[in-house]
Scaffold this active site. Structure first.
Site, mmCIF file in Angstrom:
data_model
loop_
_atom_site.group_PDB
_atom_site.id
_atom_site.type_symbol
_atom_site.label_atom_id
_atom_site.label_comp_id
_atom_site.label_asym_id
_atom_site.label_seq_id
_atom_site.Cartn_x
_atom_site.Cartn_y
_atom_site.Cartn_z
ATOM 1 N N ARG A 1 146.884 63.156 68.575
ATOM 2 C CA ARG A 1 146.587 64.092 69.665
ATOM 3 C C ARG A 1 147.265 63.709 70.979
ATOM 4 O O ARG A 1 147.633 64.595 71.756
ATOM 5 C CB ARG A 1 145.075 64.223 69.852
ATOM 6 N N GLU B 1 129.170 59.011 75.496
ATOM 7 C CA GLU B 1 130.460 59.050 76.179
ATOM 8 C C GLU B 1 130.462 58.261 77.477
ATOM 9 O O GLU B 1 131.518 57.837 77.950
ATOM 10 C CB GLU B 1 130.864 60.505 76.453
ATOM 11 N N SER C 1 133.169 60.533 67.884
ATOM 12 C CA SER C 1 132.227 60.465 69.004
ATOM 13 C C SER C 1 130.815 60.801 68.545
ATOM 14 O O SER C 1 129.839 60.203 69.009
ATOM 15 C CB SER C 1 132.660 61.412 70.124
ATOM 16 N N LEU C 2 130.686 61.757 67.633
ATOM 17 C CA LEU C 2 129.367 62.087 67.088
ATOM 18 C C LEU C 2 128.814 60.916 66.282
ATOM 19 O O LEU C 2 127.637 60.555 66.413
ATOM 20 C CB LEU C 2 129.457 63.336 66.216
#
Length: 277
Positions: A23, A106, A122-123
């Site tokens: 990304r 976060e 992240s989850l």
């Protein structure tokens, strides 16, 4: 696929994986195309076409509200902040350098993502570390006798007019100087602008925003290399000697050098507030 205003794919020239590159690589490609005046667009006409409304109804509705029909038109795109991989320094149980304060999600920097987060991690981090923090908090002795602090007034209200203008200026500065492609001169300029904005901040919201902006910018200035989502045009190579997290204490942020990460164990003296990148 990603195309410019002439309908030409630009990622094929930047990475063998083209649009499927990491990304950070794709983001820099998009930013470079926009900066060169070529524009950047997501073209889903062949891949989805008439199936777009059913496949992505929310995106389709947003496009239509902006006068774009993604079934027949490419969608103009631009990089945007999505996830911050730095944050408040914690150990593996979410403990910070302030006794009795835990951080998770976060806002925290656990080191789980390295320099370039994988999709959906992240989850997973939130689930794992929330459970670890909850267990650690539950096992911590309850301290009594502390006077209850007066809660700050954080009731939602529009910021003062001067703060609203300052927020717009801060956002523009961070996007232009501390965004996808950075360099030392731009980061120094950003720090100076942030200090000016912070000096006139009135609302808690703007003060918090300038604090976060200072920490992010100072950490980016201290890391004189490119790694993952952090790209310095003046230091485009990755430096193996900096393959560790860096700590930026909240204080004299302009001259903080990166140093190896440490674990917050028992008895470790640490600055009262710090962030990592």
């Amino acid at each position: 696929i990603l195309v410019d205003a002439q309908g030409r794919r630009f990622m094929t020239a930047l990475d063998p994986a083209a649009e499927l590159a990491p990304r950070d690589v794709v983001t820099r490609g998009v930013a470079a195309a926009i900066k060169a005046g070529k524009g950047a667009f997501l073209d889903a006409r062949t891949a989805l076409g008439a199936a777009f409304p059913q496949a992505f109804p929310t995106v389709y509705a947003a496009c239509r509200a902006s006068g774009i029909d993604p079934v027949r038109q490419p969608i103009p795109i631009a990089p945007a902040a999505h996830y911050h991989m730095g944050g408040v320094l914690t150990d593996s149980f979410g403990r910070t350098s302030i006794d009795g304060l835990w951080a998770v999600g976060e806002v925290a920097c656990t080191g789980a993502h390295g320099a370039n987060r994988l999709a959906s991690n992240s989850l997973l981090e939130a689930v794992v570390f929330a459970a670890r923090v909850a267990g650690d908090v539950g096992a911590a002795p309850l301290r009594r006798g502390w006077p209850p602090p007066a809660p700050p007034d954080l009731s939602p209200r529009p910021p003062p007019a001067e703060d609203a203008a300052a927020i717009t200026r801060l956002r523009a500065t961070m996007s232009a100087r501390v965004g996808v492609i950075r360099d030392g001169q731009g980061l120094e300029s950003a720090l100076a602008t942030i200090e000016t904005i912070a000096a006139g901040a009135r609302s808690p919201r703007l003060r918090a925003m300038t604090t976060a902006a200072r920490l992010i910018t100072a950490a980016a200035l201290a890391r004189r290399e490119s790694r993952g989502a952090h790209f310095r045009a003046d230091y485009p190579a990755t430096d193996p000697a900096q393959s560790h997290r860096a700590t930026a204490p909240f204080g004299p942020l302009r001259t903080v050098p990166p140093h190896p990460a440490q674990s917050l164990g028992e008895g470790l003296a640490a600055p009262p507030m710090e962030t990592r990148s």
